[in-house]
Write a protein that holds these residues in place. Structure first.
Motif, PDB file in Angstrom:
ATOM      1  N   ALA A   2      51.416  36.481  61.672  1.00 49.15           N
ATOM      2  CA  ALA A   2      51.720  36.941  60.212  1.00 49.15           C
ATOM      3  C   ALA A   2      52.949  36.433  59.869  1.00 49.15           C
ATOM      4  O   ALA A   2      54.041  36.032  60.730  1.00 49.15           O
ATOM      5  N   GLU A   3      53.198  36.358  58.594  1.00 49.17           N
ATOM      6  CA  GLU A   3      54.406  35.622  58.091  1.00 49.17           C
ATOM      7  C   GLU A   3      55.044  36.486  57.105  1.00 49.17           C
ATOM      8  O   GLU A   3      54.416  37.317  56.202  1.00 49.17           O
ATOM      9  N   TRP A   4      56.316  36.655  57.318  1.00 48.08           N
ATOM     10  CA  TRP A   4      57.377  37.193  56.470  1.00 48.08           C
ATOM     11  C   TRP A   4      57.688  36.504  55.010  1.00 48.08           C
ATOM     12  O   TRP A   4      57.834  35.177  55.248  1.00 48.08           O
ATOM     13  N   PRO A  30      61.738  47.593  48.037  1.00 48.89           N
ATOM     14  CA  PRO A  30      62.069  47.846  49.158  1.00 48.89           C
ATOM     15  C   PRO A  30      61.269  47.031  50.527  1.00 48.89           C
ATOM     16  O   PRO A  30      61.464  46.703  51.196  1.00 48.89           O
ATOM     17  N   TYR A  31      60.188  46.590  49.930  1.00 51.61           N
ATOM     18  CA  TYR A  31      59.204  45.976  50.780  1.00 51.61           C
ATOM     19  C   TYR A  31      58.794  44.500  50.445  1.00 51.61           C
ATOM     20  O   TYR A  31      58.567  44.128  49.319  1.00 51.61           O
ATOM     21  N   HIS A  32      58.827  43.572  51.710  1.00 51.00           N
ATOM     22  CA  HIS A  32      58.664  42.211  51.290  1.00 51.00           C
ATOM     23  C   HIS A  32      57.155  42.177  51.567  1.00 51.00           C
ATOM     24  O   HIS A  32      56.531  42.678  52.724  1.00 51.00           O
ATOM     25  N   VAL A  33      56.396  41.152  51.396  1.00 54.78           N
ATOM     26  CA  VAL A  33      54.956  40.765  51.713  1.00 54.78           C
ATOM     27  C   VAL A  33      54.740  40.132  53.107  1.00 54.78           C
ATOM     28  O   VAL A  33      55.700  39.308  53.214  1.00 54.78           O
ATOM     29  N   ILE A  34      53.819  40.659  53.808  1.00 54.50           N
ATOM     30  CA  ILE A  34      53.659  39.963  55.016  1.00 54.50           C
ATOM     31  C   ILE A  34      52.240  39.600  54.891  1.00 54.50           C
ATOM     32  O   ILE A  34      51.375  40.222  54.717  1.00 54.50           O
ATOM     33  N   ARG A  35      51.990  38.189  55.265  1.00 57.42           N
ATOM     34  CA  ARG A  35      50.548  37.608  54.863  1.00 57.42           C
ATOM     35  C   ARG A  35      50.160  36.964  56.150  1.00 57.42           C
ATOM     36  O   ARG A  35      50.844  36.687  57.148  1.00 57.42           O
ATOM     37  N   GLY A  36      48.865  37.262  56.368  1.00 51.31           N
ATOM     38  CA  GLY A  36      47.972  36.581  57.329  1.00 51.31           C
ATOM     39  C   GLY A  36      47.651  37.561  58.509  1.00 51.31           C
ATOM     40  O   GLY A  36      48.082  38.715  58.586  1.00 51.31           O
ATOM     41  N   ALA A  37      47.145  37.095  59.572  1.00 48.49           N
ATOM     42  CA  ALA A  37      46.791  37.928  60.828  1.00 48.49           C
ATOM     43  C   ALA A  37      47.667  38.188  61.852  1.00 48.49           C
ATOM     44  O   ALA A  37      48.712  37.187  61.859  1.00 48.49           O
ATOM     45  N   GLY A  53      49.855  42.633  53.884  1.00 49.17           N
ATOM     46  CA  GLY A  53      50.546  43.765  54.017  1.00 49.17           C
ATOM     47  C   GLY A  53      52.045  43.843  53.619  1.00 49.17           C
ATOM     48  O   GLY A  53      52.436  43.234  52.674  1.00 49.17           O
ATOM     49  N   TYR A  54      52.808  44.582  53.888  1.00 46.17           N
ATOM     50  CA  TYR A  54      54.186  44.769  53.456  1.00 46.17           C
ATOM     51  C   TYR A  54      54.908  45.358  54.701  1.00 46.17           C
ATOM     52  O   TYR A  54      54.616  46.214  55.640  1.00 46.17           O
ATOM     53  N   GLY A  55      56.559  45.265  54.583  1.00 51.89           N
ATOM     54  CA  GLY A  55      57.319  45.913  55.581  1.00 51.89           C
ATOM     55  C   GLY A  55      58.681  45.755  55.124  1.00 51.89           C
ATOM     56  O   GLY A  55      59.104  44.954  54.418  1.00 51.89           O
ATOM     57  N   MET A  56      59.572  46.291  55.859  1.00 50.63           N
ATOM     58  CA  MET A  56      60.868  46.529  55.443  1.00 50.63           C
ATOM     59  C   MET A  56      61.809  45.925  56.788  1.00 50.63           C
ATOM     60  O   MET A  56      62.862  45.192  56.333  1.00 50.63           O
ATOM     61  N   ASP A  57      61.408  45.929  57.841  1.00 51.12           N
ATOM     62  CA  ASP A  57      61.933  45.437  59.091  1.00 51.12           C
ATOM     63  C   ASP A  57      61.276  44.235  59.703  1.00 51.12           C
ATOM     64  O   ASP A  57      60.125  44.257  59.581  1.00 51.12           O
ATOM     65  N   GLY A  63      56.406  36.427  61.905  1.00 53.58           N
ATOM     66  CA  GLY A  63      57.431  35.048  61.873  1.00 53.58           C
ATOM     67  C   GLY A  63      57.827  34.698  60.311  1.00 53.58           C
ATOM     68  O   GLY A  63      57.324  35.625  59.528  1.00 53.58           O
ATOM     69  N   PHE A  64      58.189  33.588  60.229  1.00 54.38           N
ATOM     70  CA  PHE A  64      58.233  33.145  58.745  1.00 54.38           C
ATOM     71  C   PHE A  64      58.331  31.612  58.526  1.00 54.38           C
ATOM     72  O   PHE A  64      58.308  30.854  59.845  1.00 54.38           O
ATOM     73  N   ARG A  65      58.084  31.015  57.565  1.00 57.21           N
ATOM     74  CA  ARG A  65      57.956  29.822  57.286  1.00 57.21           C
ATOM     75  C   ARG A  65      58.720  29.301  56.230  1.00 57.21           C
ATOM     76  O   ARG A  65      58.955  29.970  55.123  1.00 57.21           O
TER      77      ARG A  65
END
Length: 72
Positions: A2-4, A30-37, A53-57, A63-65
């Motif tokens: 998954a990617e932040w 407060p939340y960033h998008v998390i994309r992918g499996a 999905g989404y997350g704060m931490d 990972g990230f791209r």
């Protein structure tokens, strides 16, 4: 993995006549998008590549791209 994403997570109201193309979402939140499996999630709906999905931490399965928009 998954990617932040830099995009802030937001929920869009359903509008059948409107199409969202590359929406940026809210400018703050407060939340960033998390994309992918991710290997950490095993249900059929979360294993899709299009899962959002989404997350704060940070998490061990995210990972990230690095990318940016190309100017014309």
């Amino acid at each position: 993995m998954a990617e932040w994403c830099h995009d802030i997570y937001g929920i869009y109201a359903y509008e059948p006549a409107k199409t969202h193309t590359d929406p940026l979402g809210p400018s703050q939140g407060p939340y960033h998008v998390i994309r992918g499996a991710s290997w950490k999630h095993a249900s059929m709906s979360t294993l899709r590549l299009s899962h959002r999905g989404y997350g704060m931490d940070g998490r061990e399965d995210v990972g990230f791209r690095i990318c940016r928009y190309m100017e014309e």
